[in-house]
Write a protein that holds these residues in place. Structure first.
Motif, PDB file in Angstrom:
ATOM      1  N   LEU A  12       0.772  -5.088  14.785  1.00  0.00           N
ATOM      2  CA  LEU A  12       0.374  -4.454  16.040  1.00  0.00           C
ATOM      3  C   LEU A  12       1.457  -3.499  16.537  1.00  0.00           C
ATOM      4  N   LYS A  13       2.703  -3.918  16.443  1.00  0.00           N
ATOM      5  CA  LYS A  13       3.817  -3.084  16.909  1.00  0.00           C
ATOM      6  C   LYS A  13       3.886  -1.790  16.101  1.00  0.00           C
ATOM      7  N   CYS A  14       3.667  -1.913  14.800  1.00  0.00           N
ATOM      8  CA  CYS A  14       3.688  -0.732  13.944  1.00  0.00           C
ATOM      9  C   CYS A  14       2.494   0.173  14.246  1.00  0.00           C
ATOM     10  N   ARG A  15       1.315  -0.421  14.527  1.00  0.00           N
ATOM     11  CA  ARG A  15       0.122   0.379  14.833  1.00  0.00           C
ATOM     12  C   ARG A  15       0.327   1.195  16.104  1.00  0.00           C
ATOM     13  N   LYS A  16       0.983   0.623  17.093  1.00  0.00           N
ATOM     14  CA  LYS A  16       1.255   1.353  18.332  1.00  0.00           C
ATOM     15  C   LYS A  16       2.158   2.556  18.076  1.00  0.00           C
ATOM     16  N   GLN A  17       3.202   2.338  17.257  1.00  0.00           N
ATOM     17  CA  GLN A  17       4.106   3.449  16.967  1.00  0.00           C
ATOM     18  C   GLN A  17       3.420   4.504  16.107  1.00  0.00           C
ATOM     19  N   LEU A  18       2.522   4.061  15.217  1.00  0.00           N
ATOM     20  CA  LEU A  18       1.768   5.010  14.401  1.00  0.00           C
ATOM     21  C   LEU A  18       0.955   5.955  15.268  1.00  0.00           C
ATOM     22  N   ARG A  19       0.349   5.408  16.339  1.00  0.00           N
ATOM     23  CA  ARG A  19      -0.460   6.231  17.231  1.00  0.00           C
ATOM     24  C   ARG A  19       0.388   7.350  17.844  1.00  0.00           C
ATOM     25  N   ALA A  36     -11.589  -6.436   8.966  1.00  0.00           N
ATOM     26  CA  ALA A  36     -10.638  -7.385   8.391  1.00  0.00           C
ATOM     27  C   ALA A  36     -10.195  -8.399   9.443  1.00  0.00           C
ATOM     28  N   LYS A  37     -10.133  -9.665   9.044  1.00  0.00           N
ATOM     29  CA  LYS A  37      -9.723 -10.712   9.984  1.00  0.00           C
ATOM     30  C   LYS A  37      -8.285 -10.510  10.430  1.00  0.00           C
ATOM     31  N   GLU A  38      -7.470 -10.009   9.526  1.00  0.00           N
ATOM     32  CA  GLU A  38      -6.062  -9.799   9.860  1.00  0.00           C
ATOM     33  C   GLU A  38      -5.616  -8.443   9.320  1.00  0.00           C
ATOM     34  N   HIS A  39      -5.099  -7.598  10.204  1.00  0.00           N
ATOM     35  CA  HIS A  39      -4.626  -6.280   9.792  1.00  0.00           C
ATOM     36  C   HIS A  39      -3.371  -6.392   8.937  1.00  0.00           C
ATOM     37  N   ARG A  40      -3.316  -5.556   7.915  1.00  0.00           N
ATOM     38  CA  ARG A  40      -2.137  -5.564   7.047  1.00  0.00           C
ATOM     39  C   ARG A  40      -0.935  -4.891   7.712  1.00  0.00           C
ATOM     40  N   VAL A  41      -1.197  -4.076   8.742  1.00  0.00           N
ATOM     41  CA  VAL A  41      -0.121  -3.401   9.481  1.00  0.00           C
ATOM     42  C   VAL A  41       0.005  -4.071  10.840  1.00  0.00           C
ATOM     43  N   PRO A  69       0.812  -1.228   0.000  1.00  0.00           N
ATOM     44  CA  PRO A  69       0.000   0.000   0.000  1.00  0.00           C
ATOM     45  C   PRO A  69       0.841   1.272   0.000  1.00  0.00           C
ATOM     46  N   CYS A  70       2.071   1.191   0.494  1.00  0.00           N
ATOM     47  CA  CYS A  70       2.835   2.427   0.738  1.00  0.00           C
ATOM     48  C   CYS A  70       4.252   2.342   0.192  1.00  0.00           C
ATOM     49  N   CYS A  71       4.461   1.758  -0.940  1.00  0.00           N
ATOM     50  CA  CYS A  71       5.825   1.628  -1.425  1.00  0.00           C
ATOM     51  C   CYS A  71       6.318   2.947  -2.014  1.00  0.00           C
ATOM     52  N   PHE A  72       7.611   3.140  -1.963  1.00  0.00           N
ATOM     53  CA  PHE A  72       8.289   4.291  -2.548  1.00  0.00           C
ATOM     54  C   PHE A  72       7.808   5.628  -1.964  1.00  0.00           C
ATOM     55  N   LEU A  73       7.469   5.649  -0.684  1.00  0.00           N
ATOM     56  CA  LEU A  73       7.164   6.906  -0.007  1.00  0.00           C
ATOM     57  C   LEU A  73       8.374   7.276   0.830  1.00  0.00           C
ATOM     58  N   VAL A 116       3.196   8.007   7.354  1.00  0.00           N
ATOM     59  CA  VAL A 116       2.248   7.977   8.470  1.00  0.00           C
ATOM     60  C   VAL A 116       0.818   8.039   7.958  1.00  0.00           C
ATOM     61  N   ILE A 117       0.534   8.951   7.014  1.00  0.00           N
ATOM     62  CA  ILE A 117      -0.820   9.102   6.473  1.00  0.00           C
ATOM     63  C   ILE A 117      -1.239   7.838   5.734  1.00  0.00           C
ATOM     64  N   CYS A 118      -0.331   7.291   4.931  1.00  0.00           N
ATOM     65  CA  CYS A 118      -0.653   6.090   4.165  1.00  0.00           C
ATOM     66  C   CYS A 118      -0.967   4.918   5.079  1.00  0.00           C
ATOM     67  N   LEU A 119      -0.108   4.709   6.070  1.00  0.00           N
ATOM     68  CA  LEU A 119      -0.327   3.596   6.996  1.00  0.00           C
ATOM     69  C   LEU A 119      -1.591   3.792   7.822  1.00  0.00           C
ATOM     70  N   SER A 120      -1.857   5.034   8.251  1.00  0.00           N
ATOM     71  CA  SER A 120      -3.063   5.320   9.029  1.00  0.00           C
ATOM     72  C   SER A 120      -4.317   5.019   8.231  1.00  0.00           C
ATOM     73  N   THR A 121      -4.298   5.376   6.943  1.00  0.00           N
ATOM     74  CA  THR A 121      -5.446   5.080   6.072  1.00  0.00           C
ATOM     75  C   THR A 121      -5.642   3.569   5.943  1.00  0.00           C
ATOM     76  N   THR A 122      -4.546   2.849   5.808  1.00  0.00           N
ATOM     77  CA  THR A 122      -4.630   1.386   5.718  1.00  0.00           C
ATOM     78  C   THR A 122      -5.235   0.791   6.983  1.00  0.00           C
ATOM     79  N   VAL A 123      -4.777   1.261   8.142  1.00  0.00           N
ATOM     80  CA  VAL A 123      -5.312   0.766   9.422  1.00  0.00           C
ATOM     81  C   VAL A 123      -6.790   1.084   9.539  1.00  0.00           C
TER      82      VAL A 123
END
Length: 978
Positions: free
Chosen positions: A598-605, A591-596, A565-569, A576-583
């Protein structure tokens, strides 16, 4: 009781017996009620005893009026005279030691109940009702409550003066504070703080008690939590009001009058004096500096930053963003603030308050709690230090720390070395002090001449030390030795100075990189970033392009990790915006399984929260709204999310592009309220009280559920209401509703969705649509539950119904102005509109009011005025009827028609009013089709009656049809036989 509890030698002295009986608080030794009552009256009368008059005439003859010998004025005057004497170098009138002892004894006897201090009682009666109405008298609780509100704007000056006198007496004798003496009694005895052979004037002082008990705490001894809580309160009290410390008044009177007059509240005067000591506003005498240093040691703000109110208020936003991972009150908060000094996260006011305090902490190694805890053994072994509360005038400022870092990097051959824990702390302090030469007292003292000669223009972070290093050969010998030692240590402490310089170079620009010292966690926790390794100091340069920084070095190496979803950024914000939109999309789609991960989601917050604190940290939003900020928010300061909040409040006036960006931001914040910086800051304490276990995504929901609690903070309640108003403008801003009604919205409101534009509010149209379907009982159960809550809330506050507010704004201002101006909205505006339905001329407004009436037929809970009026009748006559779907309303209507049932007069009146309104609504807005007609019948409170009439009518028609059919179509037998 006296024989049982008091020793014989005290019987001849009434005050000694009083003190003996007052100290008894154990359940097994309680005194009789008659004795207790007599004791209370005796203490009350003691404050007006004429025996004090002879001393009063001499000490207070200029201030006591003829009728002042009543209601405790004599005692109050003597107390003021005692306090004034301590604040003057050459007091005009001296109070004898015996008189002092008697005055303090009387103050002690009145310490448990503020009614016994007659002067304070009469001065603070109104303030007690205003601030401490629910505080029960006894055990000093009212005193403490009033102390906590002493600097409130609405506190009367007379009461504030009386409270200050009381606090000054506590500073002279801790026993004047009932709660402190009671909570710390066993600890004082345990750690020998009540030494009998010391003069009372010393061992009774609050400062001596605090220093003695703090010494025990710092040595790792166990001090009760109650006592530590009391100590914290009084340490904060001393930091807030400089006038409670006689030494400050005596030694710093000239400095206060010249530099800091009029700043006495909330610790501002002390910080002003600290600023003067740092050399930023003038010069200060050595006695004043020593008095400040002593006060800092007594209060020990290094152990808990909350003791320093000025620092706490100035740094609140920085702590919530940069140091939120550290427990509140932890000593490492100060270290964390120092780590973020001169970064984008730091605010100017916090920077000043922090450096002012750190100036004094750096001059006494014991005031850095973590350093003292880890290094006290090494300091005693290597530097021959004294105990925590013992000082030596022969030991110059900073000498102990200099001793510690001299031993920090000794080899085994060189002899004694520091322990590993202490060495790590020394490294931490060195790293922080490299930011400001004034934080290193030895360096500042030895290099003052060289700093003025070579580095007068080098005022940026770390530049002074770097300048001294560049001119090492030109420095005087003492300064050259100090700088040489620091330079040698610098190379061993993993380049702590390099971090300072690098932080200054690129700290203000959003970039995606990883330093060798783990400065950015985003790269370690998230895959879709560009990783760059920062090369050693003096071997890198950077170039700025847009909002990105590329670190280019001699031995530069980098890796690009592709992520679908966020290559070459390459910009931190874009990632941050791209990953937040994905989450967010994964969350909405269940979704049964997040593409991002858990560790990354915490840091995104963490990253998102930092971005919302200052709009300049969100380049796209800032660029889109730059002109709007200039037009509408020009005088609003950056930081604390104030600009973003300003844009939210005038959202309708914004340019299209800015409006869309703000809407997107609100959508993100509503998905995860923890990213709503203003909400988290304003409601911090309420979240701790009501939602300590709540998930971050349910934080706003939890606050909404507790919004009407009696103990809810008014500012937080106002902020929650603002967020509710925002949510009700568009269903997309209410994630819970969006999820519950995802099938109902396209089913019933597709025409509204077809007209909608992306990133633009629907002004509550979808929610209004769902409300109508709720009244028709056509929603799914989950959606119905959510809409019921929204209807109930908007029925109490018209501002939560955007369609009503939009279409009826003129009617509200003309017909219901008084109700709309009420501070607390309780549904009176909606009731006013219903009552004045015939006066409403605007068709759209009339339609909204008719919709409200329709909703109230479906559920009595959405009509707060009617529900309040009929609450007792519902309990008596409809208790077994479950709420919803008009059942309780039908029950009340049947009770109204039943002559055997007697309803409450107010309920009966309101029900008759509603019947008239409903009949008018039926005439004005008749059913639009057969389905609407059928639904109106089914939801009508007279449903049973209407259905009965219809059934009887059908039966009559059927019988008539049978009879008429036999008469009109008779057939002869001949025709039948054919």
């Amino acid at each position: 009781d006296v024989v049982r509890l008091c020793s014989k030698h005290s019987w001849a002295n009434n005050l000694a017996v009083l003190e003996c009986l007052q100290d008894v608080r154990e359940p097994d030794n309680e005194i009789s009620s008659d004795c207790n009552h007599l004791l209370w009256n005796y203490k009350l009368n003691l404050t007006t005893d004429p025996k004090f008059e002879s001393v009063a005439r001499e000490v207070c003859k200029s201030t006591i009026a003829e009728d002042a010998h009543s209601q405790g004025e004599v005692v109050a005057c003597l107390e003021k005279g005692l306090v004034k004497e301590a604040e003057e170098t050459d007091p005009r009138i001296q109070v004898s030691d015996e008189c002092k002892k008697a005055i303090l004894r009387v103050a002690e006897l009145s310490s448990d109940d503020f009614h016994l201090d007659r002067h304070l009682y009469f001065a603070c009666r109104d303030d007690r009702e205003r601030f401490c109405e629910n505080t029960q008298a006894g055990e000093g609780r009212v005193y403490k409550c009033l102390f906590n509100h002493k600097f409130e704007e609405s506190m009367s000056e007379k009461c504030r003066d009386a409270l200050t006198t009381r606090q000054k007496l506590i500073a002279q004798d801790y026993k004047v504070s009932y709660s402190l003496a009671k909570s710390c009694k066993s600890d004082l005895k345990k750690y020998r703080c009540n030494v009998e052979n010391l003069p009372r004037s010393r061992e009774a002082r609050l400062s001596y008690l605090l220093m003695c008990l703090e010494s025990a705490v710092h040595r790792g001894r166990q001090v009760s939590s109650e006592c530590q809580g009391e100590m914290l309160d009084y340490r904060r009290m001393l930091m807030e009001d400089f006038s409670l410390s006689p030494e400050i008044i005596l030694s710093c009177r000239g400095e206060i009058e010249h530099h800091c007059s009029g700043l006495h509240r909330k610790g501002r005067t002390l910080h002003c004096l600290m600023k003067v000591v740092r050399g930023e506003k003038g010069n200060v005498g050595p006695n004043c500096q020593q008095a400040l240093q002593t006060l800092i040691q007594e209060t020990d703000p290094g152990a808990d930053y909350r003791i320093d109110r000025a620092l706490n208020e100035a740094c609140e936003s920085v702590i919530q963003t940069a140091c939120k991972h550290i427990r509140s009150g932890d000593p490492m908060i100060l270290s964390c603030l120092m780590e973020h000094l001169y970064t984008e996260k730091m605010v100017e006011d916090c920077e000043h308050r922090l450096l002012e305090l750190q100036y004094f902490i750096s001059r006494d190694w014991k005031l850095d709690t973590v350093l003292y805890r880890k290094c006290q053994g090494d300091a005693s072994r290597l530097c021959h230090t004294h105990g925590w509360n013992e000082t030596s005038e022969l030991m110059p400022p900073g000498a102990v720390f200099s001793c510690l870092y001299r031993h920090a990097y000794r080899t085994e051959e060189q002899g004694r070395r520091l322990s590993r824990e202490c060495r790590a702390e020394v490294q931490r302090i060195l790293h922080q002090r490299a930011m400001d030469v004034k934080l290193d007292p030895v360096l500042q003292d030895k290099c003052m001449i060289d700093l003025g000669k070579w580095c007068s223009e080098k005022t940026e972070t770390g530049q002074e030390l770097e300048c001294l290093q560049d001119h090492l050969d030109d420095l005087v010998s003492d300064c050259r030795d100090i700088v040489g030692n620091l330079t040698e240590l610098e190379s061993e402490v993993s380049g702590f100075q390099a971090e300072v310089l690098l932080g200054r170079g690129v700290g203000g620009i959003l970039n995606v990189f990883l330093s060798a010292h783990l400065d950015s966690n985003l790269g370690f926790n998230c895959d879709p970033v560009t990783l760059h390794r920062i090369v050693p100091r003096n071997k890198y340069r950077y170039t700025r392009t847009s909002y990105c920084v590329w670190i280019i070095g001699v031995s530069f190496s980098g890796v690009v990790i592709q992520y679908q979803p966020c290559c070459f950024l390459f910009c931190r914000v874009d990632v941050v915006i791209c990953l937040s939109t994905t989450v967010r999309n994964d969350t909405l789609q269940d979704a049964k399984e997040h593409r991002v991960s858990l560790k990354c989601r915490k840091q995104l917050r963490v990253e998102e929260l930092e971005m919302t604190e200052d709009i300049r940290l969100e380049p796209e939003l800032y660029e889109a709204c730059k002109s709007d900020i200039k037009n509408y928010c020009q005088n609003v300061p950056y930081g604390n999310a104030q600009i973003i909040e300003c844009l939210k409040e005038i959202k309708k006036q914004l340019s299209t592009r800015c409006h869309q960006k703000v809407f997107k931001l609100q959508e993100t914040e509503m998905m995860d309220p923890e990213l709503d910086y203003t909400l988290m800051r304003v409601c911090k304490q309420m979240i701790k009280r009501f939602c300590p276990e709540a998930d971050s995504k349910n934080m706003l929901q939890c606050l909404k559920q507790n919004k009407n609690s009696e103990v809810m903070d008014p500012k937080c309640k106002q902020m929650i209401t603002k967020r509710q108003i925002t949510q009700n403008t568009d269903y997309r801003l209410n994630p819970v509703l969006r999820k519950a009604c995802k099938a109902d919205i396209p089913k019933f409101c597709q025409n509204i969705l077809n007209r909608a534009k992306d990133d633009t509010e629907l002004e509550g149209q979808v929610i209004s649509c769902l409300k109508l379907k709720y009244a028709d009982q056509r929603l799914s159960p989950d959606c119905e539950d959510q809409i019921r809550v929204i209807i109930q809330e908007s029925a109490l506050d018209y501002r939560l119904d955007p369609q009503l507010q939009m279409h009826c704004s003129d009617e509200i201002s003309s017909l219901c102005a008084e109700e709309a101006a009420a501070q607390e909205q309780t549904g009176q505006v909606e009731e006013c509109l219903k009552v004045n339905l015939l006066k409403i001329k605007t068709e759209m407004c009339k339609k909204e009011v008719l919709n409200m009436l329709k909703e109230s037929k479906a559920d009595i809970f959405v009509d707060p005025v009617l529900h309040t009026a009929c609450a007792l009748d519902i309990k008596h006559h409809c208790a077994a009827i479950p709420p919803g779907r008009g059942r309780q309303m039908s029950c009340l209507m049947e009770a109204l028609e039943d002559k055997r049932v007697r309803l409450q007069p107010e309920c009966k009146k309101r029900l008759n009013d509603r019947i008239e309104m409903w009949s008018y609504a039926a005439k004005v807005a008749p059913a639009e089709g057969f389905s609407d007609l059928a639904m109106q019948v089914m939801t009508s409170p007279s449903k049973n009656y209407i259905l009965s009439v219809i059934t009887v009518g059908i039966c009559v028609l059927f019988l008539i049809g049978l009879m008429c059919g036999r008469i009109t179509k008779r057939v002869t037998r001949e025709l039948k036989d054919r």
